[in-house]
Structures are given as C-alpha cells and as structure tokens.
Write an enzyme that holds these catalytic residues in place. Structure first.
Site, PDB file in Angstrom:
ATOM      1  N   CYS A  78       0.231   3.974   2.573  1.00  0.00           N
ATOM      2  CA  CYS A  78       0.481   3.578   3.764  1.00  0.00           C
ATOM      3  C   CYS A  78       2.106   3.983   4.120  1.00  0.00           C
ATOM      4  O   CYS A  78       2.349   4.349   5.202  1.00  0.00           O
ATOM      5  CB  CYS A  78       0.389   2.039   3.933  1.00  0.00           C
ATOM      6  SG  CYS A  78      -1.323   1.332   4.135  1.00  0.00           S
TER       7      CYS A  78
ATOM      8  N   CYS B  25       0.713  -1.058   0.012  1.00  0.00           N
ATOM      9  CA  CYS B  25      -0.163  -0.141  -0.112  1.00  0.00           C
ATOM     10  C   CYS B  25       0.791   1.252   0.005  1.00  0.00           C
ATOM     11  O   CYS B  25       1.485   1.638   1.090  1.00  0.00           O
ATOM     12  CB  CYS B  25      -0.870  -0.037   1.200  1.00  0.00           C
ATOM     13  SG  CYS B  25      -1.928   1.551   1.463  1.00  0.00           S
TER      14      CYS B  25
END
Length: 321
Positions: free
Chosen positions: A82, A79
């Site tokens: 993230c 991700c």
C-alpha cells in the site's frame, strides 16, 4: 501479493448502488442542477485526493460519482505494498487533472466498507461511476498497467455517463491544504467547553454535533464529541459493578464494552484497547461488530496519531482476519 486484473464490466452488489440506467439519469440530473447554479467551482489539485470513512461514504463517494469517477484505494498502515501504490495513485490523480477523484479508505478503521466491497486482500482499488462500483485491480500493479486501467475508466465514464470530470484550478498550489469551511465554530466550540465545565454533557455533545453538521471533518469537534460521549456513557455507571460483571463473564460483550469505557476514562488506554480487541477476537456477528465499533470510537478519543492507536489498529486487523 501479485496484481490481479479485474474486469471493468463487473459490478459490486451494494445496497446503495442503483441500476445503471437510474444511475445515469441521476448523474445527468446532478450535472443539470450544477449548471443551473452556475456550474461546479474549480477545485485545487490537493482536493483531488480525499480520505473517506463509513460515515461520509455516501456523500463523498456515491454522490460525487455523479460528477466525476471516484477511484477508491483500500489501504492500511501496516501494508507495505500500500505504501508503494498509494503515493503513485495520488500523483496520478493530480496528473489526470480532475478526470477522476481519489478516495483513500483505511480498512482498519472502516471494516464494513471492506466487507461490502468483498475485499480479500489489500491494496485493492475500485471505482464508483454514477453510483456503480467497478473493481479495477488488486495488489501493487505496475504504473503502466494502472495508467491503462485509469484510461479505460475515464473512457467508460465519459462514453456511458457523460462524466468529463471536475474543473481544477491550475493556479492553485497543489501542495496547499484545503481551505477550512467558514462557520461560527468558535462560538459553538466555546459553548461546548462551557457545557463541559458545567457538567452538561448532553449540551456539549449537541454543540459538537452542530459544528460537525457543517464541517464533518472538523478535528477539534470530532475529538470533543468522542470525549463528551465517552463521559456521558460512564457518568451514571457503578465502576465496581461494571468491572465485576466483566470479570465474571468474559463472554458478556456489553459488560466488556462498558469496562473498556471505564478503562479509558481512568487512563488505562492499552487495557481498554486490549479488552475490546480480545472481545472482537472471540465473538462473531452483531457482538463482534458492537465491540469493533466501540473500539473505533475510543480511537477517536485518543486521536489517530497516537502510537497506541496504531498498534491497536494492527491488532484489530489480525483479530478480524
């Protein structure tokens, strides 16, 4: 993914979460007990950021939330947002100096927690205060917005539950590693190795469990336990029969799990991972969960830093969603 503000008054319906009044009472009891024992010891800045999994969630998040707000960062290696949000939250955890604890949850390895919190996308950030789960925001929000949300969280924790945070040792090196708990681990680990050499897999499993009972995050014991349990599972298996069952009926989840164990013991790591990812992809309910959990156990055998584990985690995430 665009940030999505979420109300501080929302509460996730978790089985382990109690009513607000009961949660407050428990928080007060926990603080009173700590006071009777001389208070909670100061922690190093590095201890303000912890990795949490399903097994340790109650201890590391729910129980700790009786003394300090716990912010949960749900993330994954693949991700990209993230990777922007995570370091920011870690920096803020140190900057807020113990007013909240940051718990990082890898969703690929902890799918049940992701489902319990009803998360539809990552990064997603929640908080747990005195046992109550509060949604904070989703997506890589701007720092100013995150600070405002954290300020509100700290205020709610203090005004509603009297949680003023945990004491931080200002003289400690914020980059220093957390100390390893003292314990008779050398003797226990040696006992485990001796049991393995003697073919006493049950004894080895118990020796590793004894270490983990005192230090649940002990890396050598976690790896040893995963390996010993794998050997214990295949010890009495008939390889030819197991592989025939798996080949004859791809829908037989138990057969696919047993074959994956044999694959791994035989050194065919990617075959084992691929077999279980495929099983997760074409199953549902308890069958899917059984295959997923066995795959996570096999990840422990190989080790989280192995690139084959990283690749398989990504494949698992795609199979699940």
């Amino acid at each position: 993914m665009q940030p999505r503000n979420m109300s501080m008054s929302g509460v996730v319906d978790l089985a382990a979460v109690k009513a607000a009044g009961e949660a407050k009472a428990k928080a007060e009891q926990a603080r009173a007990q700590a006071a009777r024992q001389g208070g909670t010891a100061a922690v190093a800045p590095s201890a303000l950021v912890i990795d949490v999994d399903e097994a340790g969630f109650e201890r590391d998040v729910l129980q700790r939330s009786a003394e300090v707000p716990v912010v949960i960062d749900f993330w994954a290696e693949w991700c990209e947002p993230c990777k922007q949000l995570g370091p920011l939250l870690e920096r803020l955890a140190v900057e807020y100096n113990g007013r909240f604890l940051l718990a990082k949850v890898d969703v690929d390895a902890n799918q049940m927690l992701m489902q319990q919190f009803g998360i539809q996308g990552i990064p997603a950030v929640f908080a747990v205060v005195a046992g109550q789960a509060l949604p904070l925001f989703q997506g890589a929000a701007p720092e100013a917005q995150i600070r405002q949300t954290l300020d509100q969280l700290v205020q709610v924790a203090e005004e509603r539950f009297g949680l003023t945070g945990i004491q931080v040792d200002a003289g400690a090196d914020p980059h220093a590693a957390a100390p390893v708990p003292a314990g008779p681990y050398d003797a226990l680990l040696e006992a485990a190795m001796s049991a393995l050499d003697a073919g006493d897999l049950a004894g080895a499993v118990q020796a590793y469990k004894n270490v983990l009972a005192d230090d649940p995050a002990h890396p050598e014991a976690k790896l040893g336990l995963a390996q010993a349990e794998l050997l214990q599972r295949v010890q009495s298996a008939d390889p030819a029969e197991v592989r025939k069952k798996a080949a004859d009926d791809p829908s037989d989840v138990a057969a696919q799990i047993a074959a994956a164990d044999l694959d791994l013991v035989g050194g065919h790591v990617q075959d084992a991972f691929g077999r279980l990812v495929d099983t997760v992809r074409r199953t549902a309910g308890e069958d899917r969960d059984a295959a997923r959990l066995r795959l996570l156990e096999l990840f422990e055998v190989i080790g989280p830093e192995d690139p084959r584990v990283t690749t398989a985690r990504q494949a698992l995430a795609r199979a699940l969603y």
